[in-house]
Motif scaffolding. Structure first.
Motif, PDB file in Angstrom:
ATOM      1  N   TRP A  40       0.848  -1.179   0.000  1.00 58.40           N
ATOM      2  CA  TRP A  40       0.000   0.000   0.000  1.00 58.40           C
ATOM      3  C   TRP A  40       0.881   1.225   0.000  1.00 58.40           C
ATOM      4  CZ3 TRP A  40       1.030  -3.315   3.814  1.00 58.40           C
ATOM      5  CH2 TRP A  40       1.515  -2.842   5.014  1.00 58.40           C
ATOM      6  N   TYR A  71      -2.567  -0.967  -3.303  1.00 60.31           N
ATOM      7  CA  TYR A  71      -3.732  -0.119  -3.134  1.00 60.31           C
ATOM      8  C   TYR A  71      -3.305   1.206  -2.540  1.00 60.31           C
ATOM      9  CZ  TYR A  71      -3.619  -2.139   1.613  1.00 60.31           C
ATOM     10  OH  TYR A  71      -3.236  -2.571   2.856  1.00 60.31           O
ATOM     11  N   CYS A  73      -4.792   5.725  -2.367  1.00 60.63           N
ATOM     12  CA  CYS A  73      -5.792   6.740  -2.679  1.00 60.63           C
ATOM     13  C   CYS A  73      -5.318   7.552  -3.876  1.00 60.63           C
ATOM     14  CB  CYS A  73      -6.022   7.649  -1.474  1.00 60.63           C
ATOM     15  SG  CYS A  73      -6.733   6.770  -0.085  1.00 60.63           S
ATOM     16  N   ASP A 103      -7.830   1.514  -6.254  1.00 64.71           N
ATOM     17  CA  ASP A 103      -7.968   2.888  -5.776  1.00 64.71           C
ATOM     18  C   ASP A 103      -8.981   2.916  -4.640  1.00 64.71           C
ATOM     19  OD1 ASP A 103      -8.171   5.599  -5.344  1.00 64.71           O
ATOM     20  OD2 ASP A 103      -8.517   6.100  -7.452  1.00 64.71           O
ATOM     21  N   LEU A 104      -8.538   3.276  -3.453  1.00 66.26           N
ATOM     22  CA  LEU A 104      -9.424   3.301  -2.293  1.00 66.26           C
ATOM     23  C   LEU A 104     -10.413   4.454  -2.332  1.00 66.26           C
ATOM     24  CD1 LEU A 104      -6.878   2.370   0.507  1.00 66.26           C
ATOM     25  CD2 LEU A 104      -8.476   0.882  -0.699  1.00 66.26           C
ATOM     26  N   LEU A 105     -10.211   5.417  -3.214  1.00 66.49           N
ATOM     27  CA  LEU A 105     -11.137   6.540  -3.328  1.00 66.49           C
ATOM     28  C   LEU A 105     -12.370   6.190  -4.155  1.00 66.49           C
ATOM     29  CD1 LEU A 105      -8.714   9.564  -3.859  1.00 66.49           C
ATOM     30  CD2 LEU A 105      -9.885   8.863  -1.771  1.00 66.49           C
TER      31      LEU A 105
END
Length: 146
Positions: A40, A71, A73, A103-105
């Protein structure tokens, strides 16, 4: 083998390394043909826990194919993957060119993003399988020495 450092699943490493992390009753390691660390992106750097796990298992990475699942943002963890590529090349590992990035967003991948991730995973797993078999046969014919 996909292992994230926080899981503590390090039973696939050779016995000397495994003893340092795994409980005494851990089953013997299986033959790992490819590795895919899950990384990450934290402040555009590799987290210390992941780097420490990689460094501790120094010999286990030699002549092994390595793919990346990341992963983050916005960047989907690619900053960390770029740094990890350099680390793994120094460890004499073969890194795959493709990455599975999340993409965590996104708030849960919409159908196009989910399809993209699935296709990327299929490509990465195909590359890992090909290189895993090629390197296994190469090590069988002639042990790797660094």
């Amino acid at each position: 083998m996909v292992a994230e450092p926080s899981t503590g699943d390090l039973t696939h490493f050779r016995s000397s390394t495994r003893r340092a992390f795994a409980p005494a009753q851990a089953p013997p390691p299986t033959s790992t043909q490819a590795l895919a660390p899950v990384g990450w992106d934290r402040s555009r750097k590799v987290p210390g826990s992941l780097k420490q796990a990689i460094d501790h298992a120094y010999d286990e990475w030699q002549a092994e194919p390595v793919g990346f699942v990341s992963y983050g943002c916005g960047s989907i963890g690619l900053h960390a993957v770029d740094q990890l590529r350099t680390v793994f090349v120094a460890l004499h590992a073969v890194t795959m060119p493709d990455v599975v990035g999340v993409d965590l967003l996104d708030g849960g991948p919409p159908p196009p993003a989910a399809d993209r991730c699935e296709r990327a995973a299929d490509v990465l797993l195909g590359q890992l399988r090909w290189w895993g078999l090629a390197l296994r046969d190469g090590r069988a014919a002639r042990p790797y020495v660094s």
